[in-house]
Design an enzyme around this catalytic site. Structure first.
Site, short mmCIF file in Angstrom:
data_model
loop_
_atom_site.label_atom_id
_atom_site.label_comp_id
_atom_site.label_asym_id
_atom_site.label_seq_id
_atom_site.Cartn_x
_atom_site.Cartn_y
_atom_site.Cartn_z
N TYR A 82 -11.96 -23.63 41.97
CA TYR A 82 -13.24 -23.99 42.58
C TYR A 82 -13.18 -23.83 44.10
O TYR A 82 -14.12 -23.30 44.72
CB TYR A 82 -13.61 -25.41 42.19
CG TYR A 82 -14.98 -25.85 42.65
CD1 TYR A 82 -16.13 -25.39 42.01
CD2 TYR A 82 -15.13 -26.74 43.71
CE1 TYR A 82 -17.39 -25.80 42.41
CE2 TYR A 82 -16.38 -27.16 44.12
CZ TYR A 82 -17.51 -26.68 43.47
OH TYR A 82 -18.76 -27.09 43.89
N ASP B 292 -13.72 -25.49 32.88
CA ASP B 292 -14.89 -26.26 33.27
C ASP B 292 -15.80 -26.53 32.07
O ASP B 292 -16.19 -25.62 31.34
CB ASP B 292 -15.67 -25.49 34.34
CG ASP B 292 -16.86 -26.26 34.85
OD1 ASP B 292 -16.68 -27.11 35.73
OD2 ASP B 292 -17.98 -26.01 34.35
N TRP C 69 -8.23 -26.20 37.91
CA TRP C 69 -9.69 -26.21 38.07
C TRP C 69 -10.06 -26.35 39.54
O TRP C 69 -10.88 -25.60 40.08
CB TRP C 69 -10.33 -27.34 37.27
CG TRP C 69 -11.83 -27.34 37.36
CD1 TRP C 69 -12.71 -26.77 36.50
CD2 TRP C 69 -12.63 -27.93 38.41
NE1 TRP C 69 -14.01 -26.95 36.93
CE2 TRP C 69 -13.99 -27.65 38.09
CE3 TRP C 69 -12.35 -28.64 39.56
CZ2 TRP C 69 -15.05 -28.07 38.90
CZ3 TRP C 69 -13.39 -29.05 40.39
CH2 TRP C 69 -14.74 -28.77 40.05
#
Length: 303
Positions: free
Chosen positions: A236, A252, A232
Site C-alpha cells: 500500500y 486486501d 499489505w
C-alpha cells in the site's frame, strides 16, 4: 505547468476522474491537516521552517493550485508533490487498454476510464497513516490520525490558520514521533505504536526511504524489514507514497470481495494469478476494484 507565485496549474491527461480521487482522499483526510470537499482539496504544509497551506481545485484540462506559502523558492517542490498526490502525469489510455482485457475489470474501466491512483503529499505521513489503518476501519484510522496530530503535531502559524479555515496543524515530523509514546497517547496496541516510532527512526537514518524509483521489489524489502510493516502495508505504501504502478496489496479484503462474482471470494493466490494480466498497472486495477466495491456497497445501503 504555470506558476505565478500564488497560483499554478497542473495539466492532466484526459479523462481525469476528479470525483473518485477526492472521494478516496476525503475518506482518509487527516483532521487538522487536510480538508476535502467535492470541489477542492486543502492541506497544511511547511517549507524551510515556514508554515503554509495549499488549495487544489479541478479545471477543464488542469488542476488549479492556490498557494499560501512565504517561501517562493520552495513552490516547485510543492507542485511536484501535488502532481504525485493527484497522479497528474498518468496516461490513462494505455492503462485502460491493458486492464479492460480482463472481463472482471472491463465494466469498471468503462465506467471510470480516468481513474487515478491517489498518491501521497508526504511519504512519511502516508506511511504513518497506513500503520494506523492496520486492522481497523478507514473511519477509525482517520480518527486515530486526528488524535495523533492533536497530540504531536505543530500548531499552524496563526497568520496562516486565520486564512485557512479548518486547518490547524502540521503533521508530526519524524524527529517527534521517533521518541514519542504513540500507543499511550492514542490508547492503541503498543506494537503499533512502536511500529510508528520505528518507522520515524528509520526515516531519520535513511532519508531516501520514500524516494521514488527504487523499484518495487527493493522498496518492499526495505519496508518489510521494519517492525510492524507486513506485506499489505508495504504494498500500500509502495502504491501511494512510492508511486509504484504495479504495487498490489494481494490479501486486501476489499479486493477479494470485489472479485466475488457469486461463487465466493478468490484466494489471495488466485488473485495474484489473475493479476498477472494486469501488469504493469496492478495498482490501477486495485483502485478500480476498490472504487467499484465501494459503489456497490453504497447502492446496497441506499436500497
Amino acid at each position: 505547468m504555470m506558476d505565478d507565485g500564488h497560483r499554478a496549474t497542473l495539466p492532466v491527461n484526459a479523462p481525469y476522474d476528479w470525483a473518485a480521487l477526492v472521494a478516496f482522499l476525503a475518506a482518509r483526510a487527516i483532521p487538522g491537516v487536510e480538508v476535502v470537499e467535492a470541489d477542492r482539496y486543502r492541506r497544511t504544509l511547511c517549507r524551510g521552517g515556514r508554515h503554509g497551506a495549499v488549495t487544489i481545485e479541478p479545471g477543464e484540462s488542469e488542476l488549479r493550485v492556490f498557494l499560501d506559502l512565504p517561501d517562493r523558492d520552495g513552490r516547485a517542490a510543492i507542485l511536484a508533490r501535488l502532481a504525485a498526490l493527484f497522479d497528474t502525469l498518468a496516461d490513462p489510455g494505455p492503462i485502460a487498454a491493458r486492464l479492460a482485457v480482463d472481463p472482471a475489470l472491463a465494466p469498471l474501466v468503462k465506467a471510470r476510464p480516468g481513474l487515478r491512483v491517489p498518491g501521497a503529499f508526504d511519504g512519511f505521513e502516508m506511511a504513518v497513516r497506513a500503520i494506523l489503518g492496520q486492522q481497523v476501519s478507514v473511519a477509525a484510522a482517520t480518527g486515530l490520525a486526528g488524535r495523533l496530530v492533536a497530540a504531536f503535531g505543530t500548531p499552524l502559524a496563526s497568520a496562516v490558520a486565520t486564512r485557512a479555515v479548518g486547518l490547524t496543524h502540521l503533521f508530526p515530523n519524524p524527529e517527534v514521533l521517533a521518541g514519542a509514546d504513540v500507543a499511550a497517547a492514542l490508547n492503541m496496541p503498543r506494537a503499533r505504536g512502536r511500529a510508528i516510532s520505528a518507522l520515524a527512526a528509520a526515516v531519520l537514518r535513511e532519508p531516501d526511504l520514500f524516494a521514488e524509483g527504487q523499484g518495487l521489489e527493493a522498496a518492499l524489502a526495505r519496508l518489510t524489514a521494519l517492525p510492524g510493516i507486513g506485506p499489505w502495508t508495504a504494498q500500500y505504501i509502495a502504491m501511494r507514497a512510492l508511486r509504484e504502478p504495479d504495487a498490489l496489496p494481494v490479501g486486501d479484503i476489499g479486493l477479494l470481495r470485489a472479485l466475488d462474482r457469486g461463487r465466493g471470494r478468490p484466494s489471495p493466490a488466485a488473485l495474484l494469478a489473475q493479476a498477472e494480466g494486469w501488469r504493469p498497472w496492478r495498482a490501477y486495477a486495485a483502485l478500480h476494484l476498490w472504487t467499484g466495491d465501494a459503489a456497490r456497497i453504497a447502492e446496497q445501503g441506499a436500497g
